[in-house]
Scaffold this motif. Structure first.
Motif, PDB file in Angstrom:
ATOM      1  N   ASP A   1       0.782  -1.158  -0.046  1.00  0.00           N
ATOM      2  CA  ASP A   1      -0.025   0.181   0.114  1.00  0.00           C
ATOM      3  C   ASP A   1       0.809   1.507  -0.058  1.00  0.00           C
ATOM      4  O   ASP A   1       2.006   1.254   0.439  1.00  0.00           O
ATOM      5  CB  ASP A   1      -1.168   0.148   0.969  1.00  0.00           C
ATOM      6  N   ASP A   2       0.298   2.321  -0.472  1.00  0.00           N
ATOM      7  CA  ASP A   2       0.651   3.774  -0.431  1.00  0.00           C
ATOM      8  C   ASP A   2       1.575   4.027   0.961  1.00  0.00           C
ATOM      9  O   ASP A   2       2.494   4.824   0.973  1.00  0.00           O
ATOM     10  CB  ASP A   2      -0.144   4.698  -0.746  1.00  0.00           C
ATOM     11  N   ILE A   3       0.900   3.829   2.046  1.00  0.00           N
ATOM     12  CA  ILE A   3       1.471   4.247   3.127  1.00  0.00           C
ATOM     13  C   ILE A   3       2.903   3.951   3.484  1.00  0.00           C
ATOM     14  O   ILE A   3       3.681   4.422   4.070  1.00  0.00           O
ATOM     15  CB  ILE A   3       0.650   3.991   4.489  1.00  0.00           C
TER      16      ILE A   3
ATOM     17  N   TYR B   1       4.961   2.981   1.215  1.00  0.00           N
ATOM     18  CA  TYR B   1       5.712   3.738   0.420  1.00  0.00           C
ATOM     19  C   TYR B   1       6.228   5.160   0.737  1.00  0.00           C
ATOM     20  O   TYR B   1       7.586   5.266   0.933  1.00  0.00           O
ATOM     21  CB  TYR B   1       5.163   3.752  -1.249  1.00  0.00           C
ATOM     22  N   LEU B   2       5.077   5.811   1.156  1.00  0.00           N
ATOM     23  CA  LEU B   2       5.360   7.081   1.858  1.00  0.00           C
ATOM     24  C   LEU B   2       6.152   7.253   3.069  1.00  0.00           C
ATOM     25  O   LEU B   2       7.192   7.904   3.146  1.00  0.00           O
ATOM     26  CB  LEU B   2       3.874   7.944   1.830  1.00  0.00           C
ATOM     27  N   LEU B   3       6.085   6.054   3.938  1.00  0.00           N
ATOM     28  CA  LEU B   3       6.986   6.183   5.079  1.00  0.00           C
ATOM     29  C   LEU B   3       8.301   5.937   4.684  1.00  0.00           C
ATOM     30  O   LEU B   3       9.365   6.280   5.566  1.00  0.00           O
ATOM     31  CB  LEU B   3       6.378   5.155   5.947  1.00  0.00           C
TER      32      LEU B   3
ATOM     33  N   MET C   1       9.891   7.092   2.548  1.00  0.00           N
ATOM     34  CA  MET C   1      10.598   8.562   2.006  1.00  0.00           C
ATOM     35  C   MET C   1      10.410   9.776   2.986  1.00  0.00           C
ATOM     36  O   MET C   1      10.377  10.610   2.534  1.00  0.00           O
ATOM     37  CB  MET C   1       9.938   8.747   0.624  1.00  0.00           C
ATOM     38  N   LYS C   2      10.338   9.318   4.356  1.00  0.00           N
ATOM     39  CA  LYS C   2      10.048  10.427   5.134  1.00  0.00           C
ATOM     40  C   LYS C   2      11.108  11.420   5.143  1.00  0.00           C
ATOM     41  O   LYS C   2      10.809  12.679   5.308  1.00  0.00           O
ATOM     42  CB  LYS C   2      10.208   9.362   6.414  1.00  0.00           C
TER      43      LYS C   2
ATOM     44  N   ILE D   1      10.472  13.751   2.503  1.00  0.00           N
ATOM     45  CA  ILE D   1       9.427  14.612   2.808  1.00  0.00           C
ATOM     46  C   ILE D   1       9.767  15.820   3.617  1.00  0.00           C
ATOM     47  O   ILE D   1       9.415  16.820   3.494  1.00  0.00           O
ATOM     48  CB  ILE D   1       8.444  13.939   3.349  1.00  0.00           C
TER      49      ILE D   1
ATOM     50  N   VAL E   1       6.665  16.093  -4.199  1.00  0.00           N
ATOM     51  CA  VAL E   1       7.939  15.881  -3.576  1.00  0.00           C
ATOM     52  C   VAL E   1       8.503  14.815  -4.245  1.00  0.00           C
ATOM     53  O   VAL E   1       9.666  14.989  -4.584  1.00  0.00           O
ATOM     54  CB  VAL E   1       7.624  15.315  -2.291  1.00  0.00           C
ATOM     55  N   ARG E   2       7.919  14.045  -4.953  1.00  0.00           N
ATOM     56  CA  ARG E   2       8.484  13.070  -6.098  1.00  0.00           C
ATOM     57  C   ARG E   2       7.681  12.706  -7.206  1.00  0.00           C
ATOM     58  O   ARG E   2       6.503  12.504  -6.891  1.00  0.00           O
ATOM     59  CB  ARG E   2       8.978  11.710  -5.228  1.00  0.00           C
TER      60      ARG E   2
ATOM     61  N   PHE F   1       2.781  16.968  -1.588  1.00  0.00           N
ATOM     62  CA  PHE F   1       2.852  17.389  -0.185  1.00  0.00           C
ATOM     63  C   PHE F   1       1.469  18.250   0.083  1.00  0.00           C
ATOM     64  O   PHE F   1       1.079  19.073  -0.623  1.00  0.00           O
ATOM     65  CB  PHE F   1       3.851  18.495   0.173  1.00  0.00           C
TER      66      PHE F   1
ATOM     67  N   ARG G   1       0.304   0.658  13.100  1.00  0.00           N
ATOM     68  CA  ARG G   1       1.730   0.695  12.502  1.00  0.00           C
ATOM     69  C   ARG G   1       2.724   1.255  13.476  1.00  0.00           C
ATOM     70  O   ARG G   1       4.002   1.527  13.047  1.00  0.00           O
ATOM     71  CB  ARG G   1       1.632   1.512  11.160  1.00  0.00           C
TER      72      ARG G   1
ATOM     73  N   MET H   1      -2.404   8.369   5.331  1.00  0.00           N
ATOM     74  CA  MET H   1      -1.318   8.847   4.813  1.00  0.00           C
ATOM     75  C   MET H   1      -0.856  10.226   5.088  1.00  0.00           C
ATOM     76  O   MET H   1       0.370  10.463   5.246  1.00  0.00           O
ATOM     77  CB  MET H   1      -1.478   8.718   3.124  1.00  0.00           C
TER      78      MET H   1
ATOM     79  N   SER I   1       0.444  10.535   8.774  1.00  0.00           N
ATOM     80  CA  SER I   1       1.614   9.893   9.028  1.00  0.00           C
ATOM     81  C   SER I   1       2.843  10.520   8.338  1.00  0.00           C
ATOM     82  O   SER I   1       3.892  10.073   8.664  1.00  0.00           O
ATOM     83  CB  SER I   1       1.729   8.228   8.932  1.00  0.00           C
ATOM     84  N   THR I   2       2.437  10.913   7.157  1.00  0.00           N
ATOM     85  CA  THR I   2       3.522  11.559   6.177  1.00  0.00           C
ATOM     86  C   THR I   2       3.304  12.869   5.719  1.00  0.00           C
ATOM     87  O   THR I   2       4.215  13.555   4.769  1.00  0.00           O
ATOM     88  CB  THR I   2       4.026  10.659   4.866  1.00  0.00           C
TER      89      THR I   2
ATOM     90  N   CYS J   1       1.622  13.624   3.335  1.00  0.00           N
ATOM     91  CA  CYS J   1       1.740  13.490   1.814  1.00  0.00           C
ATOM     92  C   CYS J   1       0.766  12.527   1.287  1.00  0.00           C
ATOM     93  O   CYS J   1       0.159  11.420   2.016  1.00  0.00           O
ATOM     94  CB  CYS J   1       2.994  12.797   1.168  1.00  0.00           C
TER      95      CYS J   1
ATOM     96  N   MET K   1      -0.397  10.121  -2.668  1.00  0.00           N
ATOM     97  CA  MET K   1      -0.077   9.766  -4.019  1.00  0.00           C
ATOM     98  C   MET K   1      -1.149   9.902  -4.817  1.00  0.00           C
ATOM     99  O   MET K   1      -2.117   9.145  -4.726  1.00  0.00           O
ATOM    100  CB  MET K   1       0.619   8.437  -3.828  1.00  0.00           C
TER     101      MET K   1
END
Lengths: 198, 471
Positions: free
Chosen positions: A177-179, A181-183, A185-186, A189, B17-18, B28, B49, B153, B156-157, B159, B161
């Protein structure tokens, strides 16, 4: 949080040849009060499926035992309206793993992809052919082949390609999942955030 | 080859960001708004998590969707709603997120309080687990609704997607007719484009009609962008925008303001910018609008008749099913149809201008006996302005009562449900089957049309009451 992997699905399908099926129909707002992701399938299409006294509406397709399977086939502009992910959860929780339509609303499509339900967009003509085949034989099977990006009507062999971006495809095939992936690249970010004007 | 960029490109590109090849952009998010309904599972995911909120100062929490609009000082009766509200409060406290719950002076509908407090600014990205987040685009922000996985998302980040949407510009020039409000402009656009006409696009509203609109009006229009399927809609910021945001709590001050202004002044579509789709309408062709069916695209000028199925481009079975639900017939006039409820409020039309418009019509008149009216301000700030401007007196003299802020009958998660079979003229955003209560029948309209219905008990052209010429 990984979800079920999706590869190839061969199944009968439930037809819902109605256009503009909005997420308030998929799950009415009054059933959004849970604080956990549990039990939403019971209220999938609640007001189309049940009378106000909770007895089933005979003519609604989910109450017709002839139809079943892991694929839901809907009319054009499926999933419009509210952003509630609960709509995708309800579809998943009921047992569907794939929704087929000739057009999807954006947020609903994203929500499906984020929980491992595959939205397959086909041409209006192919959608019509699916409805016709299911009407002819409610046990007609469809095969959704994610690696090859093809959907096929088994009885006739008719098939069509469908689109999915390579990143999402990889995620579904592997249950990523996306989360996650995002985690991963913290730091990138955080560096980006540092340079923002607002 | 043109090098010009659209307003949307400028803001989007500044937040990437990417870029993932053959995949979405990692975008972002500057401002994240959360409410009680779409956030609990996201916070639960965070816990599973063992993750934390990355930037607690960029998320703001309010309670609005299932809050009662009466007796907010008492405990919430519905145990499920109470549980959800408690979960939001606990999650906000645990993660250090500003929380404006019931009773807080800053409490209100999430899309009303964002702009009121200067959280919504030009050139920022705003998301919320609510499709009407598009409202904030009125300030030249990129704002759109997300699902609960994406809420997690962002928590926690910071961001999400998403692939970059295509660009559409809707230009409306010309002078609007009397009694034609921003709501009518939006319902007109949706009736022309259909509920899926802008799916896959991000819309910029341009032209003199939007330039001349107040910030409240622009919010109403951007709010309804999602009803034509668009991800969101935006209006380029101008002096009106800067005047509105200046001095609000979270608006930058002093040197920060000057620095922000340098960025904000670049926020317009370049002359040679290319859009994937351009749509142009004539503002003078728009009448006060009303919907007759079960999606917001089924709208018409209030003096016209319900379209016949043959005149439509396909979808006849769905169309007939919709009219059957409404118990209307093809060719019917809407004017004169008896109604039972009036709802003034929501993130679409729950701001002070909407109450001013409603009061303008009901002033010196009386609420019709057959009408139950629910007047729900979008926030405590709106409620305060209603009192300060003397609008409350006008409303009360006309037999109306003001309720406490919240989403209320727009989606009927609380007790404000329209009974089955009843007709409601509603200033909210959706007329879907059962949206305002199981079996309820919704006619979407402007605050002026709602007010005219409230005092006459039937669908009435507000121009008759305001003694204005019909076009």
């Amino acid at each position: 949080m990984a979800y079920d992997k999706f590869n190839t699905l061969r199944s009968t399908a439930v037809p819902l040849p109605i256009e503009n099926v909005d997420t308030d129909q998929i799950i009415p707002a009054r059933f959004l009060k849970a604080t956990e992701r549990k039990g939403f399938g019971d209220n999938l299409f609640r007001d189309w499926r049940y009378h106000p006294d909770n007895t089933p509406k005979e003519h609604f397709v989910l109450n017709n035992p002839i139809y079943g399977g892991k694929i839901l086939v809907g009319g054009k502009n499926f999933g419009s309206g509210s952003s509630r992910e609960h709509a995708a959860w309800a579809i998943y929780d009921y047992g569907f793993r794939c929704v087929v339509s000739s057009f999807f609303a954006d947020i609903f499509r994203n929500n499906c992809l984020n929980i491992g339900v595959l939205p397959v967009q086909v041409s209006p003509e192919f959608l019509q052919r699916i409805f016709e085949e299911i009407e002819k034989d409610p046990k007609a099977e469809l095969t959704v082949d994610l690696p090859e990006q093809k959907i096929r009507i088994e009885a006739t062999g008719e098939e069509e390609d469908f689109e999915i971006n390579a990143y999402k495809k990889e995620n579904l095939l592997n249950g990523y999942d996306d989360i996650d992936y995002l985690l991963s690249m913290k730091e990138e970010i955080q560096a980006f955030e540092h340079g923002l004007p607002l | 080859m043109s090098t010009g960029r659209t307003l949307f490109d400028k803001v989007w590109d500044a937040h990437v960001v990417r870029k993932i090849e053959q995949g979405p952009d990692v975008l972002f998010i500057d401002r994240h708004l959360v409410h009680e309904v779409t956030s609990p599972v996201a916070f639960l995911g965070l816990k599973k998590r063992k993750s934390k909120v990355l930037y607690p100062g960029r998320t703001f929490a309010t309670a609005d969707h299932n809050t009662p609009t009466r007796n907010q000082h008492l405990p919430v009766k519905d145990p499920l709603s109470a549980n959800q509200l408690r979960a939001l409060e606990e999650n906000a406290r645990e993660h250090g997120i500003p929380y404006w719950g019931l009773g807080h002076r800053k409490n209100g509908i999430v899309h009303v309080i964002g702009p009121e407090n200067g959280i919504t600014l030009p050139g920022v990205t705003v998301v919320c687990g609510d499709s009407h987040t598009s409202t904030h685009g009125a300030f030249g922000a990129i704002a759109f609704g997300i699902g609960t996985s994406e809420v997690e998302m962002v928590l926690s980040t910071q961001c999400i997607m998403q692939p970059k949407p295509k660009r559409m510009r809707i230009t409306i020039d010309g002078q609007l007719n009397a009694a034609v409000t921003p709501k009518d402009v939006a319902l007109y656009i949706i009736s022309q484009l259909s509920t899926s006409g802008a799916t896959g696009y991000f819309v910029e509203y341009a032209g003199e009609v939007f330039r001349n609109m107040s910030m409240e009006g622009r919010m109403t229009v951007c709010n309804l962008s999602i009803e034509m399927g668009a991800r969101g809609g935006m209006v380029a910021p101008d002096q009106k925008t800067f005047d509105y945001i200046k001095g609000r709590e979270y608006t930058p001050k002093g040197a920060d303001w000057d620095k922000a202004m340098e960025y904000w002044e670049t926020l317009y579509s370049d002359k040679d910018a290319q859009f994937d789709k351009e749509v142009v309408f004539d503002g003078s062709a728009i009448e006060p609008m009303i919907t007759y069916g079960t999606n917001p695209g089924m709208g018409m000028g209030i003096t016209s008749g319900i379209p016949r199925a043959e005149s439509l481009d396909g979808g006849v079975a769905t169309y007939r099913k919709s009219l059957e639900y409404m118990d209307f017939s093809e060719g019917d006039a809407m004017l004169g149809k008896k109604i039972d409820f009036v709802f003034l409020g929501s993130c679409t039309n729950g701001r002070i201008e909407d109450f001013r418009a409603f009061a303008q019509v009901v002033k010196g008149r009386k609420k019709a006996d057959n009408v139950t009216a629910w007047l729900v301000p979008g926030s405590h700030q709106v409620e305060e302005a209603i009192r300060e401007e003397g609008i409350l007196e006008i409303l009360e003299e006309a037999g109306f009562e003001l309720r406490e802020p919240g989403c209320s009958a727009c989606l009927a998660m609380n007790d404000d449900k329209i009974p089955a079979g009843k007709y409601a003229v509603s200033t909210s955003n959706r007329n879907f089957e059962g949206r305002q209560g199981p079996g309820a029948r919704t006619l979407l309209a402007s605050p002026l049309v709602a007010a005219a219905a409230a005092v006459t008990g039937k669908v009435t052209d507000p121009r008759e009451l305001l003694e204005l010429e019909t076009a």
